[in-house]
Design an enzyme around this catalytic site. Sequence first.
Site, PDB file in Angstrom:
ATOM      1  N   GLU A   1     -10.969  -0.966  -3.316  1.00 32.62           N
ATOM      2  CA  GLU A   1     -10.353  -0.469  -2.314  1.00 32.62           C
ATOM      3  C   GLU A   1      -9.281   0.389  -3.146  1.00 32.62           C
ATOM      4  OE1 GLU A   1      -9.398  -3.838   0.255  1.00 32.62           O
ATOM      5  OE2 GLU A   1      -7.615  -4.219  -1.028  1.00 32.62           O
TER       6      GLU A   1
ATOM      7  N   ASP B   1       0.877  -1.316   0.103  1.00 35.46           N
ATOM      8  CA  ASP B   1       0.052   0.063  -0.057  1.00 35.46           C
ATOM      9  C   ASP B   1       0.713   1.270   0.075  1.00 35.46           C
ATOM     10  OD1 ASP B   1      -1.864  -2.029   0.467  1.00 35.46           O
ATOM     11  OD2 ASP B   1      -1.996  -1.408   2.676  1.00 35.46           O
TER      12      ASP B   1
END
Length: 500
Positions: free
Chosen positions: A222, A52
Amino acid sequence: MSARTTGFVARSCTALLAAGLIAAVTAPPAAAVPEYTTAESGNPFVDGWYADPDVAVYDDTYWVFPTTSRAYREQTKLDAFSSRDLVHWTKHSDVLTTEDVSWAEYAVWAPAPVERNGKYYLYFAANDIQSDAALGGIGVAVSDRPEGPYKDAIGRPLIAQFHNGAQPIDQDVFIDDDGQAYMYYGGWGHANVVKLNPDMTSLGTFPDGSTYKEITPADYVEGPQMFKRGGKYYLMWSEGGWTGPDYSVSYAMADSPTGPFTKLDKVLAQDPAVAKGSGHNSVINVPGTDVWYIVYHRRPLSETDGNHRQLAYDRMYFNPDGTIRRIQMKVRDDFADGNALGWKTYGGAWTSSGGAYRAGSSAGGKALLDTNFGDVTHEADVTVSARGGDAGLTFRVTAPAVGTDSYRGYYAGIGADGKVVLGKVDNSWTPLRTVRLPIAPGSRHKLRVTAVGSALKVYVDDMRTPKISVTDATFTSGANGVRVFNTPATFDNVAVGPAT
């Protein structure tokens, strides 16, 4: 100061400089624009399991803030990495930990950095809340320095509940040209955008009085990411399951920071020859240029643990109409970063130094990348140090182990006694062809192999005419690497890709 005094000072400094009593002072050279085709010194570009990544450019330094990819309850701290050239990276440990956030316990995810008014803000998700009854969500921490330490800015989550079905995770902060800051976030298949007030620690409202505006595009899961180029707003996001090979990145374009966002294409997906589970990205634009990189995480082909994710970047190109070309994961390593991340060795002594990969003499020591190419072009600069042995490239390798011929696959090498050799290995050596070629100890040669189906070709220096061309269909796909046999050798500028 008078002209006479100025002249005296100049003559005095010249005399002192000539005498070696003072040092010359020159302006430092301007940093070169980091314009690469990929991470030329190898992906992953930093060591460790991370995911991420989000990025920032502060002054002349690039910063990457990732999730620490550990077991769920162990995700309690964040590290950061900085670089001036996107090659050499400095690790900054524990820039934010749960000890700095009274309400956060675990699942500290997806940090988003931004600077405003001399303060550095880091937005993060914590506790992975599953309902509005739980404590957690998106928080904001602040520091006086990019490397932290960051401290909780408001003592509670900034976004603590579900709105429009969006789990409060995976935040990204974008400041538009007019100074308005926006946060894009959301899990569970829903994406929201909110306005941030100038204090960067509270939420504003849209003209219609709302605070949370849903912007969910088709197939969104997401990891939203916003950037602006040429007056257009680009929203990127992740699709698929984060532990699966289908994790990928798609995007949309709009004329407004709030959309509407209509999916245009999937631009980054797994490559069965390079890596899987590629997603949750950010974007770097080299200041003052139209050079862009996508920074993301991916899982090595041989890894099955969901948390075994690594950071990578590749070049991102645009079409004339502003749409993004599909991104190719490239495999390169010029060893300029002084490490050999991504390589696994089997016997021999291997070091990365002086911008090259160096192997001591051994009876078949090899180093492999975690790739799985069938049809392939594989090349490197190879320097063989001693007569009597050879060094070169291995391809379509499976079942590697320590031992002279402990693998299955092909090997092409050059020897300082004047030879080029190609053979296959199945825990024993079978030569396919050897040709003579003047090769002196210590001389550097570009070695290339291409394999298309059963057609195998070996090139040395001349990339137009193969020195060896044979047909063999024993091995169809596998890993790529380098190997030595009874000689020290040096390898540089390794590149592996689809057959050309």
